[in-house]
Design an enzyme around this catalytic site. Structure first.
Site, PDB file in Angstrom:
ATOM      1  N   SER A  12      19.353   6.355 -12.814  1.00 12.53           N
ATOM      2  CA  SER A  12      18.713   7.165 -11.773  1.00 12.53           C
ATOM      3  C   SER A  12      19.585   8.368 -11.427  1.00 12.53           C
ATOM      4  O   SER A  12      20.711   8.235 -10.948  1.00 12.53           O
ATOM      5  CB  SER A  12      18.472   6.308 -10.530  1.00 12.53           C
ATOM      6  OG  SER A  12      17.874   7.094  -9.536  1.00 12.53           O
ATOM      7  N   HIS A  40      15.521   8.272 -14.842  1.00  9.77           N
ATOM      8  CA  HIS A  40      14.694   8.093 -13.650  1.00  9.77           C
ATOM      9  C   HIS A  40      15.018   9.217 -12.667  1.00  9.77           C
ATOM     10  O   HIS A  40      16.174   9.434 -12.303  1.00  9.77           O
ATOM     11  CB  HIS A  40      14.996   6.724 -13.041  1.00  9.77           C
ATOM     12  CG  HIS A  40      14.141   6.369 -11.876  1.00  9.77           C
ATOM     13  ND1 HIS A  40      12.879   5.836 -12.019  1.00  9.77           N
ATOM     14  CD2 HIS A  40      14.354   6.471 -10.544  1.00  9.77           C
ATOM     15  CE1 HIS A  40      12.358   5.619 -10.815  1.00  9.77           C
ATOM     16  NE2 HIS A  40      13.232   5.999  -9.899  1.00  9.77           N
ATOM     17  N   ASP A  96      14.167  10.766  -9.029  1.00  7.97           N
ATOM     18  CA  ASP A  96      13.588  10.500  -7.712  1.00  7.97           C
ATOM     19  C   ASP A  96      13.283  11.793  -6.982  1.00  7.97           C
ATOM     20  O   ASP A  96      14.176  12.605  -6.744  1.00  7.97           O
ATOM     21  CB  ASP A  96      14.589   9.709  -6.860  1.00  7.97           C
ATOM     22  CG  ASP A  96      14.747   8.288  -7.352  1.00  7.97           C
ATOM     23  OD1 ASP A  96      13.731   7.596  -7.483  1.00  7.97           O
ATOM     24  OD2 ASP A  96      15.899   7.883  -7.609  1.00  7.97           O
ATOM     25  N   MET A 109      11.961  13.342  -3.465  1.00 10.64           N
ATOM     26  CA  MET A 109      11.790  12.954  -2.055  1.00 10.64           C
ATOM     27  C   MET A 109      11.526  14.200  -1.212  1.00 10.64           C
ATOM     28  O   MET A 109      12.088  15.262  -1.467  1.00 10.64           O
ATOM     29  CB  MET A 109      13.068  12.289  -1.551  1.00 10.64           C
ATOM     30  CG  MET A 109      13.533  11.123  -2.400  1.00 10.64           C
ATOM     31  SD  MET A 109      14.984  10.385  -1.665  1.00 10.64           S
ATOM     32  CE  MET A 109      15.383   9.144  -2.890  1.00 10.64           C
ATOM     33  N   HIS A 124       9.669   9.770 -10.313  1.00  6.06           N
ATOM     34  CA  HIS A 124       9.237   8.880  -9.224  1.00  6.06           C
ATOM     35  C   HIS A 124       9.031   9.719  -7.966  1.00  6.06           C
ATOM     36  O   HIS A 124      10.001  10.145  -7.341  1.00  6.06           O
ATOM     37  CB  HIS A 124      10.330   7.816  -9.031  1.00  6.06           C
ATOM     38  CG  HIS A 124      10.108   6.871  -7.901  1.00  6.06           C
ATOM     39  ND1 HIS A 124      11.114   6.063  -7.404  1.00  6.06           N
ATOM     40  CD2 HIS A 124       8.997   6.579  -7.175  1.00  6.06           C
ATOM     41  CE1 HIS A 124      10.637   5.336  -6.419  1.00  6.06           C
ATOM     42  NE2 HIS A 124       9.362   5.623  -6.241  1.00  6.06           N
ATOM     43  N   MET A 184       8.393  10.160  -4.321  1.00 10.20           N
ATOM     44  CA  MET A 184       8.382   9.512  -2.994  1.00 10.20           C
ATOM     45  C   MET A 184       8.039  10.597  -1.988  1.00 10.20           C
ATOM     46  O   MET A 184       8.886  11.042  -1.208  1.00 10.20           O
ATOM     47  CB  MET A 184       9.750   8.898  -2.713  1.00 10.20           C
ATOM     48  CG  MET A 184       9.979   7.605  -3.471  1.00 10.20           C
ATOM     49  SD  MET A 184      11.703   7.121  -3.464  1.00 10.20           S
ATOM     50  CE  MET A 184      12.264   8.127  -4.801  1.00 10.20           C
ATOM     51  N   MET A 213       9.571  -1.500  -6.025  1.00 16.94           N
ATOM     52  CA  MET A 213      10.767  -1.143  -5.258  1.00 16.94           C
ATOM     53  C   MET A 213      11.421  -2.429  -4.750  1.00 16.94           C
ATOM     54  O   MET A 213      10.768  -3.254  -4.106  1.00 16.94           O
ATOM     55  CB  MET A 213      10.417  -0.260  -4.056  1.00 16.94           C
ATOM     56  CG  MET A 213       9.884   1.116  -4.396  1.00 16.94           C
ATOM     57  SD  MET A 213      10.961   2.138  -5.412  1.00 16.94           S
ATOM     58  CE  MET A 213      12.471   2.160  -4.465  1.00 16.94           C
ATOM     59  N   GLY A 272      14.412   5.633  -0.517  1.00 18.49           N
ATOM     60  CA  GLY A 272      15.032   6.753   0.199  1.00 18.49           C
ATOM     61  C   GLY A 272      16.471   7.011  -0.216  1.00 18.49           C
ATOM     62  O   GLY A 272      16.895   8.154  -0.275  1.00 18.49           O
ATOM     63  N   PHE A 273      17.205   5.947  -0.505  1.00 22.98           N
ATOM     64  CA  PHE A 273      18.630   6.119  -0.791  1.00 22.98           C
ATOM     65  C   PHE A 273      19.082   5.175  -1.898  1.00 22.98           C
ATOM     66  O   PHE A 273      18.576   4.052  -1.996  1.00 22.98           O
ATOM     67  CB  PHE A 273      19.461   5.829   0.466  1.00 22.98           C
ATOM     68  CG  PHE A 273      19.120   6.738   1.610  1.00 22.98           C
ATOM     69  CD1 PHE A 273      19.749   7.975   1.737  1.00 22.98           C
ATOM     70  CD2 PHE A 273      18.140   6.392   2.529  1.00 22.98           C
ATOM     71  CE1 PHE A 273      19.400   8.838   2.771  1.00 22.98           C
ATOM     72  CE2 PHE A 273      17.786   7.247   3.568  1.00 22.98           C
ATOM     73  CZ  PHE A 273      18.418   8.474   3.692  1.00 22.98           C
ATOM     74  N   GLY A 274      20.047   5.643  -2.677  1.00 23.37           N
ATOM     75  CA  GLY A 274      20.687   4.786  -3.670  1.00 23.37           C
ATOM     76  C   GLY A 274      21.726   3.921  -2.982  1.00 23.37           C
ATOM     77  O   GLY A 274      22.008   4.086  -1.788  1.00 23.37           O
ATOM     78  N   GLY A 275      22.285   2.983  -3.733  1.00 21.76           N
ATOM     79  CA  GLY A 275      23.408   2.202  -3.223  1.00 21.76           C
ATOM     80  C   GLY A 275      23.064   1.067  -2.272  1.00 21.76           C
ATOM     81  O   GLY A 275      23.954   0.477  -1.676  1.00 21.76           O
ATOM     82  N   ASP A 315      13.246  -1.009  -9.287  1.00 30.97           N
ATOM     83  CA  ASP A 315      14.050   0.100  -8.771  1.00 30.97           C
ATOM     84  C   ASP A 315      14.701  -0.267  -7.438  1.00 30.97           C
ATOM     85  O   ASP A 315      14.003  -0.476  -6.444  1.00 30.97           O
ATOM     86  CB  ASP A 315      13.107   1.309  -8.594  1.00 30.97           C
ATOM     87  CG  ASP A 315      13.828   2.578  -8.171  1.00 30.97           C
ATOM     88  OD1 ASP A 315      15.066   2.605  -8.188  1.00 30.97           O
ATOM     89  OD2 ASP A 315      13.111   3.553  -7.844  1.00 30.97           O
ATOM     90  N   GLY A 316      16.029  -0.322  -7.446  1.00 30.31           N
ATOM     91  CA  GLY A 316      16.770  -0.533  -6.207  1.00 30.31           C
ATOM     92  C   GLY A 316      17.739  -1.692  -6.281  1.00 30.31           C
ATOM     93  O   GLY A 316      17.329  -2.843  -6.404  1.00 30.31           O
ATOM     94  N   GLY A 317      19.027  -1.380  -6.258  1.00 28.20           N
ATOM     95  CA  GLY A 317      20.051  -2.423  -6.219  1.00 28.20           C
ATOM     96  C   GLY A 317      20.205  -3.209  -7.503  1.00 28.20           C
ATOM     97  O   GLY A 317      20.780  -4.300  -7.504  1.00 28.20           O
ATOM     98  N   GLY A 350      20.989   3.278 -10.430  1.00 24.15           N
ATOM     99  CA  GLY A 350      21.697   4.491 -10.032  1.00 24.15           C
ATOM    100  C   GLY A 350      23.171   4.226  -9.873  1.00 24.15           C
ATOM    101  O   GLY A 350      23.975   4.508 -10.782  1.00 24.15           O
ATOM    102  N   SER A 351      23.545   3.637  -8.747  1.00 24.06           N
ATOM    103  CA  SER A 351      24.976   3.443  -8.479  1.00 24.06           C
ATOM    104  C   SER A 351      25.642   2.496  -9.470  1.00 24.06           C
ATOM    105  O   SER A 351      26.828   2.644  -9.753  1.00 24.06           O
ATOM    106  CB  SER A 351      25.188   2.980  -7.041  1.00 24.06           C
ATOM    107  OG  SER A 351      24.258   2.005  -6.700  1.00 24.06           O
TER     108      SER A 351
HETATM  109  C1  DX5 Z   1      15.722   5.114  -4.072  1.00 24.22           C
HETATM  110  C2  DX5 Z   1      15.386   5.446  -5.480  1.00 24.22           C
HETATM  111  C3  DX5 Z   1      16.174   4.766  -6.532  1.00 24.22           C
HETATM  112  C4  DX5 Z   1      17.673   4.895  -6.411  1.00 24.22           C
HETATM  113  C5  DX5 Z   1      18.230   3.577  -6.881  1.00 24.22           C
HETATM  114  O1  DX5 Z   1      14.624   5.251  -3.226  1.00 24.22           O
HETATM  115  O2  DX5 Z   1      14.020   5.224  -5.770  1.00 24.22           O
HETATM  116  O3  DX5 Z   1      15.760   5.179  -7.834  1.00 24.22           O
HETATM  117  O4  DX5 Z   1      18.243   5.924  -7.153  1.00 24.22           O
HETATM  118  O5  DX5 Z   1      19.590   3.572  -6.691  1.00 24.22           O
HETATM  119  P1  DX5 Z   1      20.458   2.252  -6.831  1.00 24.22           P
HETATM  120  O6  DX5 Z   1      20.317   1.786  -8.239  1.00 24.22           O
HETATM  121  O7  DX5 Z   1      21.825   2.711  -6.471  1.00 24.22           O
HETATM  122  O8  DX5 Z   1      19.891   1.243  -5.848  1.00 24.22           O
HETATM  123 ZN    ZN Z   2      13.328   5.657  -7.847  1.00 22.83          ZN
END
Ligand code: DX5
Ligand code: ZN
Length: 220
Positions: free
Chosen positions: A7, A32, A34, A36, A65, A67, A136, A141-144, A174-176, A196-197
């Site tokens: 991501s 990927h 994102d 927003m 993606h 959002m 999801m 909204g946020f990575g990590g 997607d997410g964590g 992502g992270s």
């Molecule tokens: C958050 C994004 C994700 C984000 C995932 O809303 O849709 O794609 O980048 O980041 P990680 O893998 O760090 O949870």
């Molecule tokens: Zn995403």
């Protein structure tokens, strides 16, 4: 084999091309991206111009993606910018079928995404036309953020629904997602792992991708 989708949100904003090349050479198939708008989610990120810019130097499959509110108005701009698939949120649109035909007309894959609170069954009315379902596993909204464990059941539910309707969409999560939980997520039914992270947050991105693949494919 599982598809890895790093991501871009967690990449180094000072040098996207370099980070993208590393993951492209390191075994990722998708990127990927994102998008927003500060309304659908409390954060902002990329517009079509960024996608157009990074498209020049990458052959990865661009998995966009959205959002954003009123996503329909940005589907064509992102396709023109170089998206290979566009995913919108079911919570943001009442015109999913129209969206799917726009994507098909332009030769790109059509995806829908579900927030963690949205029933998986909400895809049933257009399930046969769908190319990708993005589940999801965090609040968008946020990575990590940490993976919500109840997502495993939702992934499995999507897989069962796909079988029931003889549909062919890919299930993306997607997410964590990380090397610790990728095995369980894959086993629950994921075809694509967005991370992502767990990739860009690591010094060695190539090793990070391999660790996720190994975990997903249950290799020791
Ligand atoms: C958050 C994004 C994700 C984000 C995932 O809303 O849709 O794609 O980048 O980041 P990680 O893998 O760090 O949870
Ligand atoms: Zn995403």
């Amino acid at each position: 084999m599982v598809i890895i989708a790093p991501s871009l949100l967690s990449a180094n904003a000072g040098n996207y091309d370099k980070d993208i090349k590393v993951v492209e050479d390191g075994g990722a198939q998708y990127l990927h991206i994102d998008v927003m708008d500060g309304h659908f989610v409390p954060n902002m990120s990329f517009g079509p111009n960024i996608v157009e810019g990074i498209r020049k130097n990458s052959k990865l499959f661009f998995d966009v993606h959205l959002m954003i509110e009123k996503p329909e108005q940005f589907v064509i701009p992102f396709i023109k910018a170089g998206a290979d698939s566009v995913t919108i949120h079911v919570e943001a649109s009442e015109k999913i079928e129209e969206f799917i035909s726009t994507c098909k007309q332009h030769g790109v894959k059509a995806g829908v995404s579900l927030r963690p609170q949205t029933p998986v069954s909400s895809i049933e009315s257009f399930i046969s036309d769908l190319d990708l379902l993005l589940i999801m596993s965090i609040n968008p909204g946020f990575g990590g953020q940490s993976f919500m464990p109840e997502s495993l059941e939702r992934i499995n539910e999507a897989k069962m629904l796909r079988e029931k309707h003889k549909a062919s969409f890919l299930i993306s999560v997607d997410g964590g997602v990380n090397a610790e939980n990728a095995g369980k997520i894959r086993q629950a039914g994921a075809d694509i792992l967005v991370a992502g992270s767990a990739i860009f947050g690591k010094e060695d991105r190539i090793a990070a991708i391999q660790d996720i693949i190994n975990s997903a494919e249950q290799r020791a």
